[in-house]
Write a protein that holds these residues in place. Structure first.
Motif, mmCIF file in Angstrom:
data_model
loop_
_atom_site.group_PDB
_atom_site.id
_atom_site.type_symbol
_atom_site.label_atom_id
_atom_site.label_comp_id
_atom_site.label_asym_id
_atom_site.label_seq_id
_atom_site.Cartn_x
_atom_site.Cartn_y
_atom_site.Cartn_z
ATOM 1 N N GLU A 1 -16.529 -5.410 12.147
ATOM 2 C CA GLU A 1 -15.536 -5.728 11.116
ATOM 3 C C GLU A 1 -14.125 -5.257 11.465
ATOM 4 O O GLU A 1 -13.160 -5.765 10.917
ATOM 5 C CB GLU A 1 -15.957 -5.084 9.780
ATOM 6 C CG GLU A 1 -17.252 -5.635 9.229
ATOM 7 C CD GLU A 1 -17.767 -4.857 8.032
ATOM 8 O OE1 GLU A 1 -17.098 -3.890 7.589
ATOM 9 O OE2 GLU A 1 -18.851 -5.205 7.536
ATOM 10 N N ASN A 2 -14.009 -4.307 12.372
ATOM 11 C CA ASN A 2 -12.725 -3.695 12.689
ATOM 12 C C ASN A 2 -12.051 -4.450 13.838
ATOM 13 O O ASN A 2 -12.625 -4.553 14.926
ATOM 14 C CB ASN A 2 -12.962 -2.230 13.086
ATOM 15 C CG ASN A 2 -11.695 -1.457 13.328
ATOM 16 O OD1 ASN A 2 -10.642 -2.021 13.602
ATOM 17 N ND2 ASN A 2 -11.809 -0.145 13.249
ATOM 18 N N PRO A 3 -10.835 -4.955 13.630
ATOM 19 C CA PRO A 3 -10.151 -5.678 14.705
ATOM 20 C C PRO A 3 -9.938 -4.835 15.972
ATOM 21 O O PRO A 3 -9.895 -5.378 17.075
ATOM 22 C CB PRO A 3 -8.800 -6.052 14.090
ATOM 23 C CG PRO A 3 -8.993 -5.962 12.623
ATOM 24 C CD PRO A 3 -10.070 -4.956 12.386
ATOM 25 N N ARG A 4 -9.857 -3.528 15.831
ATOM 26 C CA ARG A 4 -9.665 -2.654 16.983
ATOM 27 C C ARG A 4 -10.938 -2.523 17.819
ATOM 28 O O ARG A 4 -10.878 -2.288 19.025
ATOM 29 C CB ARG A 4 -9.210 -1.265 16.506
ATOM 30 C CG ARG A 4 -8.843 -0.310 17.625
ATOM 31 C CD ARG A 4 -8.407 1.042 17.114
ATOM 32 N NE ARG A 4 -9.451 1.786 16.449
ATOM 33 C CZ ARG A 4 -10.407 2.501 17.073
ATOM 34 N NH1 ARG A 4 -10.455 2.531 18.379
ATOM 35 N NH2 ARG A 4 -11.308 3.161 16.388
ATOM 36 N N THR A 5 -12.104 -2.710 17.188
ATOM 37 C CA THR A 5 -13.369 -2.465 17.886
ATOM 38 C C THR A 5 -14.277 -3.693 17.983
ATOM 39 O O THR A 5 -15.342 -3.601 18.585
ATOM 40 C CB THR A 5 -14.151 -1.343 17.173
ATOM 41 O OG1 THR A 5 -14.393 -1.737 15.818
ATOM 42 C CG2 THR A 5 -13.398 -0.029 17.216
ATOM 43 N N ASN A 6 -13.862 -4.813 17.419
ATOM 44 C CA ASN A 6 -14.770 -5.964 17.381
ATOM 45 C C ASN A 6 -14.983 -6.646 18.729
ATOM 46 O O ASN A 6 -15.779 -7.569 18.841
ATOM 47 C CB ASN A 6 -14.349 -6.970 16.314
ATOM 48 C CG ASN A 6 -13.021 -7.629 16.597
ATOM 49 O OD1 ASN A 6 -12.443 -7.474 17.660
ATOM 50 N ND2 ASN A 6 -12.518 -8.353 15.608
ATOM 51 N N LYS A 7 -14.316 -6.188 19.761
ATOM 52 C CA LYS A 7 -14.517 -6.732 21.106
ATOM 53 C C LYS A 7 -15.460 -5.862 21.942
ATOM 54 O O LYS A 7 -15.700 -6.152 23.110
ATOM 55 C CB LYS A 7 -13.171 -6.867 21.836
ATOM 56 C CG LYS A 7 -12.158 -7.758 21.142
ATOM 57 C CD LYS A 7 -12.569 -9.217 21.219
ATOM 58 C CE LYS A 7 -11.489 -10.141 20.728
ATOM 59 N NZ LYS A 7 -11.556 -10.449 19.313
ATOM 60 N N ARG A 8 -15.992 -4.803 21.362
ATOM 61 C CA ARG A 8 -16.918 -3.943 22.089
ATOM 62 C C ARG A 8 -18.214 -4.694 22.374
ATOM 63 O O ARG A 8 -18.599 -5.613 21.650
ATOM 64 C CB ARG A 8 -17.200 -2.668 21.292
ATOM 65 C CG ARG A 8 -15.996 -1.754 21.247
ATOM 66 C CD ARG A 8 -16.258 -0.498 20.482
ATOM 67 N NE ARG A 8 -15.112 0.402 20.569
ATOM 68 C CZ ARG A 8 -14.948 1.474 19.827
ATOM 69 N NH1 ARG A 8 -15.865 1.816 18.936
ATOM 70 N NH2 ARG A 8 -13.884 2.227 19.960
ATOM 71 N N ALA A 9 -18.905 -4.287 23.424
ATOM 72 C CA ALA A 9 -20.053 -5.032 23.951
ATOM 73 C C ALA A 9 -21.175 -5.234 22.939
ATOM 74 O O ALA A 9 -21.758 -6.320 22.877
ATOM 75 C CB ALA A 9 -20.589 -4.341 25.195
ATOM 76 N N LEU A 10 -21.489 -4.230 22.140
ATOM 77 C CA LEU A 10 -22.537 -4.417 21.133
ATOM 78 C C LEU A 10 -22.053 -5.318 20.012
ATOM 79 O O LEU A 10 -22.806 -6.151 19.504
ATOM 80 C CB LEU A 10 -23.003 -3.078 20.565
ATOM 81 C CG LEU A 10 -23.913 -2.234 21.445
ATOM 82 C CD1 LEU A 10 -24.299 -0.948 20.737
ATOM 83 C CD2 LEU A 10 -25.144 -2.996 21.862
ATOM 84 N N ALA A 11 -20.799 -5.178 19.623
ATOM 85 C CA ALA A 11 -20.248 -5.986 18.535
ATOM 86 C C ALA A 11 -20.200 -7.465 18.888
ATOM 87 O O ALA A 11 -20.406 -8.326 18.037
ATOM 88 C CB ALA A 11 -18.856 -5.485 18.153
#
Length: 180
Positions: free
Chosen positions: A74-84
């Protein structure tokens, strides 16, 4: 495992941050050797201390990513992480965690009996941090505790015991990280 997948896993666990944690443990090992008159830590001890630190941190970071997956998506800062993004599966992350914990326990066993006996407590502290963000504004202090135990862990690795003197460095690391 391909080079790209290895890079993705290293990014997931922020492997480069493991270097940040190592000086505290290695300082604890050097202080233990000096204070206990054991001489320099052996190369064997240094190797296994590094392995325990990297394995424990890798397991903790992976659990953190699993626990925060909903928020990461849900977080634009973290939504590109591999699990997300699904680039790595949650099943893969759990298998990776189990492998890292196994390596950590093996390394603790290689160090000494007390290191192995306290290993589950260390893991509990590391994993607990991931949940503190849900119920306290003081989660960074818990992160400080997770990093702050590393000098004592290395002291135990070198001497097979614990001395109150190393707790001063543990408190300093805890408060330093907790202050971020």
């Amino acid at each position: 495992m391909t080079k790209s997948r290895i890079r993705t896993v290293l990014e997931m666990i922020k492997f480069e941050h493991s270097v940040f944690a190592l000086p505290f443990a290695l300082t604890g090992a050097l202080l233990a050797a000096r204070a206990s008159r054991h001489g320099w830590p052996t190369l064997w001890q240094v190797l296994w201390i590094v392995v325990t630190m990297v394995a424990a941190r890798s397991a903790a970071m992976t659990v953190n990513r699993i626990v925060d997956l909903r928020y990461d998506r849900e977080n634009p800062r973290t939504n590109k992480r591999a699990l997300a993004t699904g680039e790595l599966s949650v099943q893969f992350a759990w298998v990776f965690t189990i492998a890292a914990v196994s390596i950590f326990l093996l390394a603790a066993w290689q160090l000494n009996r007390l290191a192995l006996e306290l290993a589950p407590l260390a893991l509990a502290i590391l994993f607990f941090y991931s949940f503190t963000k849900r119920f306290t504004n003081w989660s960074h202090l818990f992160l400080g505790v997770a990093l702050g135990i590393s000098p004592a862990a290395a002291w135990i690795a070198v001497t097979g015991g614990l001395d109150w003197r190393i707790l001063i460095l543990c408190a300093a690391v805890t408060l330093w990280v907790g202050g971020f």
